[in-house]
Design a protein around this motif. Structure first.
Motif, PDB file in Angstrom:
ATOM      1  N   UNK A 245       0.817  -1.215   0.000  1.00  0.00           N
ATOM      2  CA  UNK A 245       0.000   0.000   0.000  1.00  0.00           C
ATOM      3  C   UNK A 245       0.850   1.263   0.000  1.00  0.00           C
ATOM      4  N   UNK A 246       1.937   1.250   0.748  1.00  0.00           N
ATOM      5  CA  UNK A 246       2.815   2.428   0.795  1.00  0.00           C
ATOM      6  C   UNK A 246       3.388   2.704  -0.593  1.00  0.00           C
ATOM      7  N   UNK A 247       3.832   1.651  -1.238  1.00  0.00           N
ATOM      8  CA  UNK A 247       4.383   1.801  -2.581  1.00  0.00           C
ATOM      9  C   UNK A 247       3.301   2.224  -3.572  1.00  0.00           C
ATOM     10  N   UNK A 248       2.135   1.581  -3.497  1.00  0.00           N
ATOM     11  CA  UNK A 248       1.041   1.898  -4.418  1.00  0.00           C
ATOM     12  C   UNK A 248       0.612   3.364  -4.278  1.00  0.00           C
ATOM     13  N   UNK A 249       0.456   3.828  -3.045  1.00  0.00           N
ATOM     14  CA  UNK A 249       0.058   5.224  -2.808  1.00  0.00           C
ATOM     15  C   UNK A 249       1.143   6.155  -3.335  1.00  0.00           C
ATOM     16  N   UNK A 250       2.387   5.843  -3.031  1.00  0.00           N
ATOM     17  CA  UNK A 250       3.510   6.670  -3.467  1.00  0.00           C
ATOM     18  C   UNK A 250       3.578   6.757  -4.992  1.00  0.00           C
ATOM     19  N   UNK A 251       3.220   5.674  -5.670  1.00  0.00           N
ATOM     20  CA  UNK A 251       3.251   5.642  -7.130  1.00  0.00           C
ATOM     21  C   UNK A 251       1.950   6.128  -7.765  1.00  0.00           C
ATOM     22  N   UNK A 252       0.988   6.556  -6.943  1.00  0.00           N
ATOM     23  CA  UNK A 252      -0.276   7.077  -7.451  1.00  0.00           C
ATOM     24  C   UNK A 252      -1.243   6.013  -7.942  1.00  0.00           C
ATOM     25  N   UNK A 253      -1.072   4.767  -7.465  1.00  0.00           N
ATOM     26  CA  UNK A 253      -1.924   3.670  -7.932  1.00  0.00           C
ATOM     27  C   UNK A 253      -3.111   3.381  -7.028  1.00  0.00           C
TER      28      UNK A 253
END
Length: 154
Positions: free
Chosen positions: A92-100
């Motif tokens: 989730x942290x990565x997804x949010x950071x990548x705008x996904x």
């Protein structure tokens, strides 16, 4: 007009500690031992978990004091997420950071903390503790290349 959830309106750096912590879906993927190939920088994931990881609950058994027991445990922050290329693509942290945004199975979206397990994203019951290995290098016997694949939207 419905209010949009915090993860859709805030950056990671704008989140409160409570919001930040709630983004963890409990998959356990970030608690697995990884190796980095020296020559290529390639990450080799394994199905060996940190000695503090509870493989059934998919949570750290001493989260607040983990750095005392596991000095090389990396504390995820809004300022280091870009540099942690080994973070799972479903994170989730990565997804949010990548705008996904978050996947439908994420507990914040589904309302069910078991949804990450039901969706087959977590490593619940699929790992071996590093404490059970004679040598840390033995974790390479449990290489898990399939964990590099983004299973978040399967």
């Amino acid at each position: 007009m419905a209010t949009r959830p915090f993860w859709e309106t805030k950056t990671l750096a704008q989140m409160t500690v409570r919001e930040w912590e709630s983004l963890c879906d409990g998959c356990g993927l970030c608690c697995l031992v990884r190796f980095e190939e020296e020559d290529t920088g390639e990450i080799i994931p394994t199905r060996v978990h940190c000695k503090l990881f509870d493989s059934q609950a998919c949570r750290c058994m001493d989260y607040a004091n983990r750095k005392r027991h596991v000095p090389d445990c990396i504390k995820l922050t809004p300022w280091n997420i870009d540099a942690l290329e080994w973070m799972p693509l479903s994170c989730a942290y990565r997804r949010i950071n990548e705008g996904r945004g978050l996947s439908d199975w994420h507990p914040l979206v589904s309302g069910d903390p078991e949804s990450v397990h039901a969706a087959g994203i977590s490593v619940r019951g699929q790992t071996v503790s590093e404490a059970a290995l004679a040598d840390s290098e033995d974790a390479l016997d449990f290489a898990a290349w399939d964990l590099l694949r983004d299973r978040s939207d399967d």
